[in-house]
Motif scaffolding. Structure first.
Motif, PDB file in Angstrom:
ATOM      1  N   LEU A   1      51.125  30.394  82.045  1.00  6.91           N
ATOM      2  CA  LEU A   1      51.085  31.061  80.741  1.00  6.91           C
ATOM      3  C   LEU A   1      49.666  31.074  80.186  1.00  6.91           C
ATOM      4  O   LEU A   1      49.201  32.096  79.668  1.00  6.91           O
ATOM      5  CB  LEU A   1      52.043  30.368  79.773  1.00  6.91           C
TER       6      LEU A   1
ATOM      7  N   PRO B   1      53.445  30.340  71.413  1.00 10.32           N
ATOM      8  CA  PRO B   1      54.183  30.097  72.654  1.00 10.32           C
ATOM      9  C   PRO B   1      53.425  29.180  73.632  1.00 10.32           C
ATOM     10  O   PRO B   1      54.040  28.323  74.272  1.00 10.32           O
ATOM     11  CB  PRO B   1      54.378  31.489  73.249  1.00 10.32           C
ATOM     12  N   LEU B   2      52.125  29.344  73.717  1.00  8.45           N
ATOM     13  CA  LEU B   2      51.339  28.469  74.585  1.00  8.45           C
ATOM     14  C   LEU B   2      51.340  27.045  74.042  1.00  8.45           C
ATOM     15  O   LEU B   2      51.466  26.077  74.798  1.00  8.45           O
ATOM     16  CB  LEU B   2      49.910  28.994  74.729  1.00  8.45           C
TER      17      LEU B   2
ATOM     18  N   TYR C   1      53.720  25.636  72.312  1.00  8.61           N
ATOM     19  CA  TYR C   1      55.041  25.061  72.580  1.00  8.61           C
ATOM     20  C   TYR C   1      55.194  24.680  74.051  1.00  8.61           C
ATOM     21  O   TYR C   1      55.813  23.658  74.376  1.00  8.61           O
ATOM     22  CB  TYR C   1      56.149  26.017  72.163  1.00  8.61           C
ATOM     23  N   ALA C   2      54.646  25.481  74.934  1.00  7.91           N
ATOM     24  CA  ALA C   2      54.722  25.163  76.363  1.00  7.91           C
ATOM     25  C   ALA C   2      53.981  23.864  76.672  1.00  7.91           C
ATOM     26  O   ALA C   2      54.487  22.999  77.400  1.00  7.91           O
ATOM     27  CB  ALA C   2      54.147  26.314  77.190  1.00  7.91           C
TER      28      ALA C   2
ATOM     29  N   LEU D   1      56.732  21.950  85.170  1.00  2.00           N
ATOM     30  CA  LEU D   1      56.521  22.261  83.750  1.00  2.00           C
ATOM     31  C   LEU D   1      55.036  22.496  83.460  1.00  2.00           C
ATOM     32  O   LEU D   1      54.666  23.452  82.760  1.00  2.00           O
ATOM     33  CB  LEU D   1      57.049  21.129  82.870  1.00  2.00           C
TER      34      LEU D   1
ATOM     35  N   ALA E   1      53.909  25.776  84.989  1.00  2.00           N
ATOM     36  CA  ALA E   1      54.417  26.919  84.220  1.00  2.00           C
ATOM     37  C   ALA E   1      53.569  27.134  82.967  1.00  2.00           C
ATOM     38  O   ALA E   1      53.214  28.273  82.636  1.00  2.00           O
ATOM     39  CB  ALA E   1      55.886  26.696  83.844  1.00  2.00           C
ATOM     40  N   ALA E   2      53.229  26.047  82.288  1.00  2.00           N
ATOM     41  CA  ALA E   2      52.338  26.170  81.126  1.00  2.00           C
ATOM     42  C   ALA E   2      50.960  26.657  81.565  1.00  2.00           C
ATOM     43  O   ALA E   2      50.316  27.448  80.858  1.00  2.00           O
ATOM     44  CB  ALA E   2      52.229  24.831  80.405  1.00  2.00           C
TER      45      ALA E   2
END
Length: 121
Positions: A19, A33-34, A36-37, A12, A15-16
């Motif tokens: 991004l 979106p960043l 939220y990640a 996780l 993945a962030a």
């Protein structure tokens, strides 16, 4: 902390981090979106903090409790600090800080796992 939990949280975080790296490469600023990640990573880390604290209280293993809890608390503090820095820094490097922070979180999660298993002192 079990190895599967460490792997999930590290994936996780990475993945962030990917991004955030894409945001840095595209020269875009911090966006929803960043955020939220990173928030998903933070929720996972809070679950690890609670679960790790409960597991430490119930175990009879020879675990250095102070070291273990200090790593748990530190890893929970990193994402919010990176978000604040990422939002405040309006250049492309605001998101670069978030990318580095997420890689750091992934590394610390495996360090926490090593402390729990007794393989890292």
């Amino acid at each position: 902390m079990t190895l599967p939990i460490a792997i999930v949280v590290a994936v996780l975080a990475l993945a962030a981090g990917v991004l955030a790296t894409l945001h840095t490469w595209r020269r875009t600023t911090f966006d929803n979106p960043l955020f939220y990640a990173v928030a998903v990573v933070e929720l996972a880390l809070l679950a690890v903090l609670v679960g790790g604290s409960v597991a430490l209280a119930r175990t009879d293993r020879d675990v250095d409790g102070v070291l273990f809890v200090s790593y748990l608390v530190t890893v929970v503090v990193i994402p919010p600090a990176a978000v604040v820095w990422g939002i405040a820094e309006k250049s492309r490097w605001g998101t670069g800080v978030v990318a580095v922070a997420m890689v750091t979180v992934a590394a610390l999660v495996f360090r926490i796992h090593g402390i729990w298993e007794g393989t890292v002192v």
